[in-house]
Scaffold this active site. Structure first.
Site, mmCIF file in Angstrom:
data_model
loop_
_atom_site.group_PDB
_atom_site.id
_atom_site.type_symbol
_atom_site.label_atom_id
_atom_site.label_comp_id
_atom_site.label_asym_id
_atom_site.label_seq_id
_atom_site.Cartn_x
_atom_site.Cartn_y
_atom_site.Cartn_z
ATOM 1 N N LYS A 178 -4.109 -10.854 0.177
ATOM 2 C CA LYS A 178 -4.547 -9.930 0.155
ATOM 3 C C LYS A 178 -3.735 -8.636 0.179
ATOM 4 O O LYS A 178 -3.912 -7.574 -0.430
ATOM 5 C CB LYS A 178 -5.855 -9.610 0.968
ATOM 6 C CG LYS A 178 -5.696 -9.538 2.470
ATOM 7 C CD LYS A 178 -5.379 -8.253 2.858
ATOM 8 C CE LYS A 178 -5.001 -8.370 4.490
ATOM 9 N NZ LYS A 178 -5.150 -7.034 5.083
ATOM 10 N N THR A 190 -8.947 -3.733 2.093
ATOM 11 C CA THR A 190 -7.559 -3.389 1.985
ATOM 12 C C THR A 190 -6.967 -2.689 0.690
ATOM 13 O O THR A 190 -6.145 -2.017 0.589
ATOM 14 C CB THR A 190 -6.719 -4.638 2.147
ATOM 15 O OG1 THR A 190 -7.073 -5.444 3.564
ATOM 16 C CG2 THR A 190 -5.279 -4.451 2.316
#
Length: 339
Positions: free
Chosen positions: A197, A254
């Site tokens: 990620k 994120t």
């Protein structure tokens, strides 16, 4: 009394020490929390002013947290050792940890990265260096933007261990009014989700820097999740992990938050800065910039297609200019969505 050492006094390590201390108060547990800081002045500030202004501003830290700049002192006698150092420096710290480690200590990794050169996950580095079995190795991941958690804004995370009872024990130690842990036994999936990620967030940040719209970013996030899932399931991860907090939850946080170091780093790359210039501007490590090449190497070893990660790494290595990146982010042959 449960003795816990948190190694790494950056934003997430310090915040997690606060989470543990607040959980002890909430649950009426007898717990000691020692925070290791690489710099003596940071340890002195934590002990004296109960703040870590370098990373968390004026956030007040519980007085039960004590800090030291002596790594051996922090580890000695600790039943739980929490690792919150940069991924690429973890192995260099583990020799001191090994010499002072309690024989039954549980190791908890907060680190979201792959080791360059070996392509090992952090739990694999820990096992290799410390001879710790899977029943003593725990990973915590999820939407963990440190500043929001330090401000006690509610969040949920995943505590993963091959041994469910150990995951439950660690979850109980960090459960408080604003931090809600869920348990999982899929250590591989949770770690890979947390690693990849960061690279996808770099791609989203580059889209920001290139002034691309929300359609572009949503497409990158969605296809990035598909890349992550392909790699993790090939390595033995569980598909369900990626619709949960460690997968989709962490990816959204994120990629969407201005507090995300990786998204911020990507935005600077998108504005035309080199990887070296971005590193100079950031006060903390953007793990995606360090681990991206290891992710791509691991994917190639297992013949997993990860075109978004490949493109981001090409930008980081100076082999691709950001103005050409947009056309490559979704450049796969036509096929069914699930492929």
């Amino acid at each position: 009394m449960t003795t816990i050492a948190v190694l790494g006094a950056g934003s997430w390590g310090t915040t997690f020490a606060k989470v543990l201390a607040d959980a002890a108060v909430t649950g009426g547990q007898e717990t000691s929390v020692t925070l290791w800081a690489r710099r003596a002045e940071v340890a002195a500030e934590i002990n004296g002013a109960h703040t870590n202004t370098t990373y968390l501003g004026e956030t007040a830290l519980p007085e039960m947290i004590t800090a030291t700049s002596d790594l051996a002192e922090a580890v000695t006698g600790a039943e739980i050792v929490v690792l919150a150092v940069p991924a690429q420096s973890l192995r260099s710290h583990l020799s001191v940890v090994r010499e002072n480690l309690h024989p039954a200590a549980v190791l908890v990794s907060l680190i979201k990265g792959l080791e360059r050169g070996t392509d090992l996950r952090m739990s694999e580095v820990i096992a290799e260096e410390l001879a710790v079995g899977p029943d003593r190795s725990v990973v915590i991941s999820g939407p963990n933007l440190a500043m929001e958690i330090a401000r006690e804004e509610p969040t949920a995370s995943v505590v993963a261990c091959a041994e469910a009872s150990v995951a439950e024990r660690i979850a109980a130690l960090c459960n408080n009014a604003y931090f809600r842990p869920y348990t999982n036994t899929d250590v591989i999936g949770v770690e890979i989700a947390g690693i990849v990620k960061n690279v996808i967030a770099l791609a989203v940040g580059i889209c920001d820097g290139q002034k691309l719209g929300d359609n572009s970013k949503a497409s990158v996030i969605t296809r990035g999740l598909a890349e992550t899932t392909r790699l993790a399931t090939e390595l033995g991860g569980t598909l369900e992990t990626f619709s949960g907090l460690a997968g989709l939850g962490d990816l959204v946080a994120t990629c969407a938050s201005p507090l995300s170091r990786n998204r911020s780093a990507g935005r600077l790359l998108g504005e035309g800065l080199t990887a070296e210039q971005v590193t100079e501007q950031l006060s903390q490590t953007a793990e995606g910039m360090k681990s991206g090449s290891a992710v791509v190497e691991l994917a190639r070893q297992h013949q997993v297609e990860m075109p978004i990660c490949e493109a981001v790494v090409a930008v980081l290595e100076g082999k691709l200019t950001v103005d050409r990146l947009a056309s490559l982010l979704l450049a796969r042959d036509l096929k069914a969505e699930g492929k």
